[in-house]
Structures are given as structure tokens and as C-alpha cells.
Design an enzyme around this catalytic site. Structure first.
Site, mmCIF file in Angstrom:
data_model
loop_
_atom_site.group_PDB
_atom_site.id
_atom_site.type_symbol
_atom_site.label_atom_id
_atom_site.label_comp_id
_atom_site.label_asym_id
_atom_site.label_seq_id
_atom_site.Cartn_x
_atom_site.Cartn_y
_atom_site.Cartn_z
ATOM 1 N N HIS A 154 28.468 -11.923 -35.416
ATOM 2 C CA HIS A 154 28.243 -10.617 -36.056
ATOM 3 C C HIS A 154 27.487 -9.675 -35.104
ATOM 4 O O HIS A 154 27.914 -8.541 -34.871
ATOM 5 C CB HIS A 154 27.448 -10.828 -37.345
ATOM 6 C CG HIS A 154 26.952 -9.580 -38.001
ATOM 7 N ND1 HIS A 154 27.526 -9.047 -39.133
ATOM 8 C CD2 HIS A 154 25.916 -8.750 -37.697
ATOM 9 C CE1 HIS A 154 26.877 -7.943 -39.479
ATOM 10 N NE2 HIS A 154 25.890 -7.740 -38.634
ATOM 11 N N GLU A 155 26.395 -10.165 -34.551
ATOM 12 C CA GLU A 155 25.559 -9.299 -33.709
ATOM 13 C C GLU A 155 26.299 -8.851 -32.454
ATOM 14 O O GLU A 155 26.187 -7.696 -32.029
ATOM 15 C CB GLU A 155 24.253 -10.016 -33.345
ATOM 16 C CG GLU A 155 23.308 -10.211 -34.529
ATOM 17 C CD GLU A 155 22.906 -8.908 -35.196
ATOM 18 O OE1 GLU A 155 22.900 -7.863 -34.525
ATOM 19 O OE2 GLU A 155 22.615 -8.927 -36.403
ATOM 20 N N HIS A 188 28.213 -5.800 -32.869
ATOM 21 C CA HIS A 188 27.456 -4.561 -32.638
ATOM 22 C C HIS A 188 27.399 -4.239 -31.144
ATOM 23 O O HIS A 188 27.589 -3.097 -30.732
ATOM 24 C CB HIS A 188 26.028 -4.686 -33.177
ATOM 25 C CG HIS A 188 25.930 -4.726 -34.671
ATOM 26 N ND1 HIS A 188 26.593 -3.843 -35.491
ATOM 27 C CD2 HIS A 188 25.219 -5.548 -35.496
ATOM 28 C CE1 HIS A 188 26.300 -4.119 -36.758
ATOM 29 N NE2 HIS A 188 25.485 -5.159 -36.788
#
Ligand SMILES: *[C@@H]1O[C@H](CO)[C@@H](O)[C@H](O)[C@H]1NC(C)=O
Ligand SMILES: [Zn+2]
Length: 251
Positions: A162-163, A166
Site C-alpha cells: 500500500h505505502e 503512494h
């Protein structure tokens, strides 16, 4: 109808061939495990290896490949928390490569009661800026989210997946917490006004019933638990490629 299906399918195949033939985005990655002295034995090489494998697997369908250039282990009680200037001190000592190199710091006691945080890509200016201008770039992740870690529901390495989304330029599928507006700037993720807890699959979660599609709870850019995640959309893949070309490649 059969004819129509066949045509649509052959079109898809052509698109598939084109995208397979396109050069993958290759991202150099440095993993940094940073623990307190008491927890030094808790976070193992195997966890880092399994984390790297989970990351690579998650991005394979997006045509993004990760090339691990380093895995470091550091014992430092202050850096393992990373509050305030300690994070900068840690990154100044450990950051490897340039702006296009992904540095992930797995910290045993990450500050702020969060599972992780990453910087989005941005314009670092012309020429070849000194590393000090982007020293903050990278990801700080709670080390126990790695596969084999002790955070129930979030220990299959998907926090890092997920990170890193980003870091590649993606926003949350519920960005803006609204059923109107640009949301995540990706057109094929349904509108979503609330983040997701767990994996509410019995009744489809639909925070924006007026717009098409139910909440994309299986998308890596929601807040669902690790086991709930299944992937990115083609639109997200496109945005990552655009962001990579605009901000990180060659930098
Ligand atoms: C980056 O990683 C490479 C490969 O492990 C290593 O040789 C090099 O010293 C590292 N650079 C820094 C600044 O740590
Ligand atoms: Zn996030």
C-alpha cells in the site's frame, strides 16, 4: 453475440501483448531494518526476504519490477522510533541511491501509532539535486507488518505494498472522503467516501450508492486488512507509469 465477444476478446489480447511488450518499470530498492536493542532479534532476514517477495508479487501485474540493491540491519533505539529529527538522522545515515531509488525503513517502534507512511513523488528541481534536498523521500513502515510480524491482520507485508503505491504516486481510493470531486484522480476506481476496516464482504460496502460500482475494498489503496487485498486497477497502473516518467525516472 459470439462474434462480438470474440472481437472484444481479440482486442483485449492485442492490448495485452502491447502492454507485455512495454518495458517494465524497474525500481531499485534498499530495505533498512531498524530496531531497538531489545527487539533486535525479533525482525529477521527471512522477514525482509519474504517482504521483498510479497512486494514483487503484488506489483508484477502492474509491470513494475523491484531490484533489491541492499538490505541493512541497524540497532538504534532513537531511529527505531523515528520521532522528529531522529527520522532525518536515520535517513541521512542509511538512504541509498538517488531519487528513483526506493528506500524502505522498517522500524520496530515507528512513531505516531501508524502502520506506515511514504512520500509521494514530487518535482525535485532541475539538474541533479543534492541528495540532501530529498533526504526525506522514502517509506517508514512498522517492522512487524512484514510477513511473520506480530500485528494481527496486518502481517502479510501488504502495508508496504500500500505505502509503495503512494511512493509511486497513487492516492487512496477514498481520497477526499467524498462522493464527488476528483477522488484519487483514477477513473476506474469507484467513488468511495469512507475508508474500509477489515474485509466487509458479506454485504457489499457501498459508501457512494449514487455512483456506479461498490467500494473497491480489495484495492491495495484502501485500508482493508492484508488478506482482503487483491490488486491495482489498469487506471492505477497507468497513473504509476505517468508519475514514474514525470518525477522519478532518470532522477
Ligand atoms: C548502497 O548499497 C550498495 C549495495 O549494497 C553498497 O555497496 C553501498 O555502499 C550503499 N550505499 C550507501 C550510501 O549506503
Ligand atoms: Zn495510505
Amino acid at each position: 453475440m459470439h462474434q462480438g465477444v470474440f472481437k472484444a476478446h481479440s482486442g483485449t489480447q492485442i492490448a495485452g501483448i502491447v502492454s507485455r511488450a512495454a518495458a517494465p518499470i524497474v525500481v531499485d530498492v534498499a530495505l533498512h531494518v531498524v530496531t531497538t536493542a531489545t527487539k533486535a532479534a525479533d525482525i529477521t532476514q527471512k522477514m525482509a526476504d519474504d517482504q521483498f517477495a510479497a512486494l514483487s508479487k503484488a506489483y508484477a501485474a502492474s509491470n513494475v519490477q523491484f531490484n533489491r540493491i541492499a538490505t541493512t540491519f541497524t540497532v538504534n533505539d532513537a531511529w527505531a522510533v523515528g520521532a522528529g529529527s531522529d527520522a532525518t538522522a536515520m535517513k541521512t545515515a542509511l538512504r541509498n541511491g538517488t531519487y528513483r531509488t526506493l528506500n524502505v525503513y522498517f522500524m520496530s517502534d515507528l512513531t505516531g501509532s501508524i502502520l506506515g507512511t511514504c512520500s509521494l513523488p514530487s518535482d525535485i528541481g532541475p539538474g541533479t539535486p543534492a541528495p540532501s534536498t530529498y533526504i526525506g523521500d522514502g517509506c517508514m513502515i512498522q517492522a512487524n507488518t512484514m510477513p511473520g510480524g506480530n500485528i494481527y491482520g496486518f502481517n502479510q507485508g501488504m502495508t508496504t505494498v500500500h505505502e509503495v503505491g503512494h511512493w509511486m504516486g497513487l492516492l487512496h481510493t477514498f481520497e477526499g472522503y467524498s462522493c464527488t470531486g476528483n477522488g484519487d484522480f483514477v477513473s476506474d476506481t469507484p467513488m468511495q467516501s469512507t475508508s474500509t476496516d477489515g474485509c466487509p464482504s458479506k454485504l457489499a460496502k457501498d459508501s457512494c450508492p449514487q455512483s456506479s460500482g461498490v467500494d473497491p475494498i480489495h484495492n491495495y489503496m484502501d485500508y482493508s486488512d492484508d488478506a482482503c487485498y487483491t490488486g491495482f486497477t489498469p487506471g492505477q497502473n497507468k497513473r504509476m507509469a505517468k508519475m514514474w516518467a514525470a518525477y522519478r525516472t532518470g532522477r
